[in-house]
Motif scaffolding. Structure first.
Motif, short mmCIF file in Angstrom:
data_model
loop_
_atom_site.label_atom_id
_atom_site.label_comp_id
_atom_site.label_asym_id
_atom_site.label_seq_id
_atom_site.Cartn_x
_atom_site.Cartn_y
_atom_site.Cartn_z
N ALA A 190 0.68 -1.20 0.11
CA ALA A 190 0.01 0.10 -0.15
C ALA A 190 0.86 1.35 0.03
O ALA A 190 0.50 2.20 -0.78
N VAL A 191 1.88 1.13 0.82
CA VAL A 191 2.79 2.38 1.07
C VAL A 191 3.57 2.77 -0.34
O VAL A 191 3.51 3.74 -1.09
N GLY A 192 3.94 1.58 -1.12
CA GLY A 192 4.43 1.85 -2.38
C GLY A 192 3.41 2.14 -3.19
O GLY A 192 3.91 3.06 -4.24
N LEU A 193 2.33 1.64 -3.28
CA LEU A 193 1.32 2.19 -4.12
C LEU A 193 0.99 3.87 -4.21
O LEU A 193 0.61 4.32 -5.29
N VAL A 194 0.73 3.89 -3.05
CA VAL A 194 0.69 5.53 -2.67
C VAL A 194 1.78 6.42 -3.18
O VAL A 194 1.56 7.50 -3.56
N LEU A 195 3.04 6.05 -3.03
CA LEU A 195 4.15 6.73 -3.30
C LEU A 195 4.41 6.92 -4.79
O LEU A 195 4.98 7.73 -5.08
N MET A 196 4.35 5.74 -5.42
CA MET A 196 4.94 5.60 -6.55
C MET A 196 4.48 6.55 -7.85
O MET A 196 5.18 7.24 -8.60
N VAL A 197 3.02 6.91 -7.80
CA VAL A 197 2.53 8.10 -8.58
C VAL A 197 3.21 9.26 -8.27
O VAL A 197 3.69 10.09 -9.43
N PRO A 198 3.21 9.89 -7.36
CA PRO A 198 3.81 11.19 -6.95
C PRO A 198 5.10 11.23 -7.27
O PRO A 198 5.68 12.16 -7.77
N LEU A 199 5.95 10.17 -6.78
CA LEU A 199 7.34 10.17 -7.12
C LEU A 199 7.60 10.16 -8.65
O LEU A 199 8.58 10.82 -8.97
N GLN A 200 6.86 9.24 -9.49
CA GLN A 200 6.88 9.35 -10.94
C GLN A 200 6.62 10.81 -11.29
O GLN A 200 7.33 11.41 -12.30
N TRP A 201 5.57 11.47 -11.11
CA TRP A 201 5.23 12.65 -11.34
C TRP A 201 6.30 13.75 -11.14
O TRP A 201 6.68 14.59 -12.01
N ALA A 222 13.53 6.97 1.44
CA ALA A 222 12.04 7.60 1.64
C ALA A 222 11.09 6.52 1.63
O ALA A 222 10.37 6.50 2.66
N ALA A 223 10.99 5.62 0.50
CA ALA A 223 10.01 4.85 0.68
C ALA A 223 10.23 3.61 1.88
O ALA A 223 9.19 3.18 2.35
N HIS A 231 5.00 0.49 10.42
CA HIS A 231 5.41 -0.78 11.04
C HIS A 231 4.95 -2.01 9.81
O HIS A 231 4.69 -3.13 9.83
N ALA A 232 5.03 -1.46 8.53
CA ALA A 232 4.91 -2.38 7.18
C ALA A 232 6.17 -2.62 6.78
O ALA A 232 7.41 -2.18 7.19
N SER A 233 6.35 -3.27 5.71
CA SER A 233 7.60 -3.77 5.02
C SER A 233 8.17 -2.81 3.97
O SER A 233 7.69 -2.34 3.19
N GLY A 234 9.20 -1.99 4.85
CA GLY A 234 10.06 -0.99 3.88
C GLY A 234 10.40 -1.79 2.67
O GLY A 234 10.78 -1.00 1.42
N VAL A 235 11.20 -3.31 2.64
CA VAL A 235 11.48 -3.64 1.50
C VAL A 235 10.60 -3.77 0.30
O VAL A 235 10.68 -3.49 -0.82
N ILE A 236 9.34 -4.18 0.81
CA ILE A 236 8.07 -4.23 -0.27
C ILE A 236 8.10 -2.82 -1.00
O ILE A 236 7.70 -2.89 -2.00
N ALA A 237 7.83 -1.78 -0.24
CA ALA A 237 7.64 -0.59 -0.48
C ALA A 237 8.59 -0.30 -1.64
O ALA A 237 8.26 0.41 -2.54
N VAL A 238 9.74 -0.31 -1.26
CA VAL A 238 10.95 -0.01 -2.31
C VAL A 238 11.01 -0.74 -3.47
O VAL A 238 11.08 -0.23 -4.53
N TYR A 244 7.81 0.46 -10.54
CA TYR A 244 6.99 1.60 -11.22
C TYR A 244 7.85 2.19 -11.97
O TYR A 244 7.57 2.69 -13.12
N LEU A 245 8.74 2.77 -11.16
CA LEU A 245 9.56 3.96 -11.82
C LEU A 245 10.44 3.18 -13.12
O LEU A 245 10.78 4.30 -13.78
N GLY A 246 11.13 2.00 -12.65
CA GLY A 246 11.74 1.34 -13.89
C GLY A 246 10.94 1.01 -15.09
O GLY A 246 11.19 1.43 -16.23
#
Length: 535
Positions: A190-201, A222-223, A231-238, A244-246
């Motif tokens: 969820a954190v990765g999905l939330v961050l990926m679009v604004p980061l790409q923008w 940051a991710a 308390h979620a997985s930072g690894v999965i977020a990264v 997505y960015l790749g």
């Protein structure tokens, strides 16, 4: 670790790794050996790492680099084998290796045994894919190994944290463990999905290349930090953000792509080199702490744990490959019966590496209790066994994998087909580019002098013809080079001649340094075009 000790570590490990690449030796093994020798040199500091800083500093950039270089479409097409390896196998290996260690090592607490199992569970498939590309493994096996390396770290780290919580007396229950896994997986995604679009923008809106590269360096940290805050997985977020960015890397400035690739290769090179050097530097310290064990006991336990790690991967890979095909008619129709070589190669490509080391270094040194803090149970023994597993798998599997792949009856890649696909794609693109150029030149504001218009069209023709020429290029019997190789060599030599003239003009005070840098930069881009595909 002090700054005065950090600089020699980074510089020395980079130099040793560079030497290993030059003389074609295994860099991790040479780094361990040199670090071990250096640890006995008078004046070399005793390196210690803060366990709380290892994971957030080492893992995010390594995983982000791998994710940028991975194929989202390939992972989606192989989601079942990737999931079975990155989740199923890691949990199976954590339990199996942990139980074996608990059974053979007297006095080892069960929770500490599972900590060991989780630490050595994730294979470093990045190393395997590097070998796989060199020896020409089928593309699907490479994709599966790549996908496993991206997700298995999250599974292993979550299992590790649950085991550490049990080891320090925070309690354990299957319900709690399942909740931890669910929160880590869903929360990190969820954190990765939330961050990926604004980061790409932001990546597509920023124009300052220096700022863009700085931004790129901050993205994985940051991710990771954002996910860990929940308390979620930072690894999965990264991984989610990196994939997505790749996948959308084509939307950013070309210079950023070139610079970003170089920057992240350098970061990964430095981190991996430093971590392997730390094995050698810390091994004497760890062994001294194990003085109450006999040499025979330590060797026996090392062999048994290493053997368990290798064997358990085979135990998992064969049924994970064949059971879905045997149980599902749809899978059988779509994929057919896999050849025995695929699970065998995937099982043997289970080398452990930098992730296991980073997780092992992050084990807390003390357990907080009413007495103010007692040593973590058998921490030095876990570190020792982790070192043995990493070094052992790199020796046994890493050094033999290329020969094994060449010896097995694997379907050989067809280089002509690859070049044909590239040529067809380039042909379609060149036709579209030529049509677009005709439309643009028809507009009065875009009219060019005839020589410049001819130059534009020649560039298009050169790109279109270059790949087709590679299909028919033969190796010259006298030089041993293909026409494509000769073209690249001559192109680079002529550019080198131009570069020498520019430098001489600067040295004769006929041009200044600013103009020299601009001319050299233009030649660098020309050389990059000539040199494309050589690596």
């Amino acid at each position: 670790m002090s700054s005065s000790a950090l600089l020699p570590l980074v510089a020395g490990s980079a130099a040793v790794a560079g030497l290993a690449r030059r003389i074609r030796l295994s860099a991790p093994l040479l780094l361990v050996a040199v670090g071990l020798v250096a640890s006995y040199v008078p004046g070399v500091p005793e390196y210690t790492l803060d366990p709380e800083l290892v994971l957030p500093l080492v893992l995010p950039p390594l995983l982000y680099t791998a994710a940028l270089d991975s194929s989202y479409r390939g992972l989606r097409a192989n989601v079942r084998p990737v999931a079975l390896l990155s989740v199923g196998y890691v949990l199976f290996s954590t339990l199996a290796v942990g139980l074996i260690a608990y059974a053979v090592i007297p006095g080892l607490p069960i929770a500490a045994a599972f900590v060991l199992g989780a630490v050595v569970a994730p294979p470093d498939a990045v190393a395997a894919t590097a070998i796989a590309r060199k020896v020409g493994l089928p593309r699907r096996i490479v994709t599966i190994l790549q996908g496993e390396s991206l997700v298995n770290d999250a599974t292993a780290i979550t299992a590790y944290r649950v085991a550490v919580a049990a080891a320090v007396g925070e309690g354990f229950s299957w319900g709690t463990a399942f909740g931890e896994f669910l929160l880590a997986a869903l929360g990190g995604t969820a954190v990765g999905l939330v961050l990926m679009v604004p980061l790409q923008w932001a990546r597509t809106r920023l124009r300052d290349r220096l700022l863009l590269n700085t931004f790129s360096l901050l993205v994985p940290f940051a991710a990771y930090a954002a996910a860990e805050a929940f308390h979620a997985s930072g690894v999965i977020a990264v991984v989610v953000v990196g994939l997505y960015l790749g996948h959308h890397a084509h939307t950013v400035d070309f210079a950023l792509r070139l610079q970003e690739d170089s920057v992240w290769r350098m970061v990964a090179f430095i981190l991996e080199s430093a971590v392997f050097a730390l094995i050698g530097l810390q091994l004497p310290v760890v062994l001294r702490a194990l003085g109450h064990y006999s040499t025979g006991e330590l060797l026996l336990w090392a062999v048994l744990v290493l053997g368990a790690v290798i064997v358990m991967r085979f135990v998992w890979c064969w049924p994970a490959t064949y059971l879905p095909v045997l149980l599902s008619a749809r899978v059988r129709e779509r994929e057919g019966m896999p050849d025995w070589t695929r699970p065998f190669v995937i099982a043997w490509a289970g080398m452990r590496g930098v992730v296991s080391l980073a997780v092992a270094f992050s084990i807390p040194e003390t357990v907080k209790d009413s007495a103010g803090g007692t040593p973590f149970p058998d921490r030095d023994l876990i570190l020792y066994l982790t070192f043995v597993v990493v070094i052992g798998t790199l020796l046994l599997q890493g050094l033999t994998l290329p020969r094994l792949v060449r010896a097995l009856p694997l379907p050989a890649p067809d280089p002509q087909r690859e070049v044909l696909l590239e040529a067809q794609a380039q042909n379609d693109a060149s036709i579209a580019a030529a049509e677009r150029l005709d439309v643009l030149l028809a507009e009065p504001r875009n009219r060019l002098p005839a020589p410049l218009e001819t130059r534009l069209r020649r560039v298009l023709d050169r790109r279109q013809n270059a790949v087709w020429e590679r299909l028919g290029s033969a190796v010259d019997e006298e030089s041993g080079e293909s026409a494509d190789a000769v073209y690249r060599r001559l192109g680079k030599e002529t550019i080198a001649a131009e570069r020498e003239v520019f430098v001489r003009l600067r040295d004769d005070d006929r041009i200044d340094d600013e103009l020299l840098r601009r001319l050299i930069r233009n030649l660098d881009f020309e050389e990059a075009l000539v040199d494309r595909g050589e690596e």
